[in-house]
Write a protein that holds these residues in place. Structure first.
Motif, short mmCIF file in Angstrom:
data_model
loop_
_atom_site.label_atom_id
_atom_site.label_comp_id
_atom_site.label_asym_id
_atom_site.label_seq_id
_atom_site.Cartn_x
_atom_site.Cartn_y
_atom_site.Cartn_z
N LEU A 29 26.74 -31.47 3.60
CA LEU A 29 27.73 -32.30 4.30
C LEU A 29 28.30 -31.55 5.51
O LEU A 29 28.51 -32.14 6.57
N ASN A 33 27.29 -32.87 9.51
CA ASN A 33 28.35 -33.24 10.45
C ASN A 33 28.21 -32.46 11.75
O ASN A 33 28.37 -33.02 12.85
N ALA A 47 31.67 -40.26 12.43
CA ALA A 47 32.28 -41.25 11.53
C ALA A 47 31.23 -42.15 10.90
O ALA A 47 31.35 -42.58 9.75
N TRP A 50 29.92 -41.27 7.51
CA TRP A 50 30.74 -41.59 6.35
C TRP A 50 30.72 -43.09 6.04
O TRP A 50 31.24 -43.51 5.00
N SER A 53 26.97 -43.99 3.59
CA SER A 53 26.94 -43.80 2.14
C SER A 53 27.60 -44.95 1.38
O SER A 53 27.00 -45.50 0.43
N SER A 108 21.64 -41.02 0.11
CA SER A 108 22.65 -41.84 -0.55
C SER A 108 22.04 -42.66 -1.68
O SER A 108 22.66 -42.85 -2.74
N PHE A 234 38.56 -40.77 -0.97
CA PHE A 234 37.45 -40.81 -0.02
C PHE A 234 37.90 -41.32 1.35
O PHE A 234 37.43 -40.85 2.39
N ASP A 237 39.40 -38.49 3.12
CA ASP A 237 38.35 -37.56 3.58
C ASP A 237 37.75 -38.04 4.90
O ASP A 237 37.52 -37.25 5.82
N VAL A 238 37.49 -39.33 4.99
CA VAL A 238 36.92 -39.90 6.21
C VAL A 238 37.83 -39.66 7.40
O VAL A 238 37.41 -39.22 8.46
N VAL A 241 37.80 -35.89 8.56
CA VAL A 241 36.61 -35.49 9.33
C VAL A 241 36.64 -36.07 10.73
O VAL A 241 36.38 -35.39 11.71
#
Length: 244
Positions: A29, A33, A47, A50, A53, A108, A234, A237-238, A241
């Protein structure tokens, strides 16, 4: 003491396999990125990683359970490990953003099969008396992987390069597959009794799940609450990042 060590040999190998795979998840991961940002210089493209998945999960996870139920969970987990190793090793050869996204879609899909299959295999392999301790140790390894994985990934990228990092990452999944191969099979699959994966079969399996949820309301509420918390995690998290 000797008896206790012997009793925990199989769970320990299983923990090692799952823990190594978890570390591998976080290493790639970090790398992917950076690769996408270097290729495009666009936060929107990062973006997009993300978004892929969750979209893949929506398309695949509603029928993966029907596939997994009637097949060897151990073999499915091993295949997902090997496929993830192969696709991660191919990332350095991706010459375009579309190629990177395509590889991520296949990764994924493999994870969509890995999740339900590994959870079921753990439940079938670990005796009820050992599950509480096993689950606590697995949570510890998962939390540790969240810290160790990015640290290893960042260190490898700094000391070597992205290609070496991804290839070593692929080796992590091969090691996890090897450890899993040492564990026993938990079920006897009769090939002739496996039903065809059809829409009607998926609907039939969904009805079984709905009946179970209606019968076990308390467990269902706890599990749905857990999924809701994970969904919000999650989402955070998005944002992290993308803003970084």
């Amino acid at each position: 003491m000797k008896q206790t060590s012997k009793d925990w040999k199989v769970p320990a190998i299983l923990l090692g396999s799952l823990g190594i795979a978890s570390i591998g998840d976080f290493i790639y991961l970090v790398a992917i990125n950076i690769i996408v940002y270097q290729m495009t210089g666009s936060a929107a493209a990062v973006a997009g990683l993300w978004v892929i998945s969750p979209l893949t999960n929506i398309v695949t996870k509603f029928w993966t359970g029907s596939f997994i139920d009637y097949r060897s969970k151990k073999k499915i987990v091993m295949v997902t490990y090997i496929l993830r190793a192969v696709f991660i090793a191919l990332i350095p050869f991706a010459s375009s953003l579309f190629a990177v996204y395509t590889i991520l879609v296949f990764l994924s899909i493999a994870k969509a099969f890995f999740g339900p299959a590994s959870m079921t295999y753990v439940t079938m392999l670990v005796p009820p008396a050992k599950r509480k301790r096993f689950n606590s140790l697995r949570s510890f390894t998962s939390s540790g992987a969240f810290i160790i994985g990015p640290a290893i990934g960042g260190s490898l990228i700094f000391l070597a390069n992205l290609t070496v990092t991804l290839w070593l990452n692929a080796a992590f999944f091969l090691i996890a597959a090897f450890l899993l191969s040492l564990l026993p099979e938990t079920e006897k699959i009769v090939q002739e009794e496996i039903p065809a994966l059809t829409f009607s079969q998926v609907v039939k399996d969904f009805n079984v799940v709905l009946d179970l949820m209606a019968d076990k309301k308390y467990v269902s509420a706890i599990y749905l609450g857990f999924l809701a918390v994970m969904l919000f995690s999650f989402a955070m998290d998005v944002q992290e990042v993308v803003f970084t």
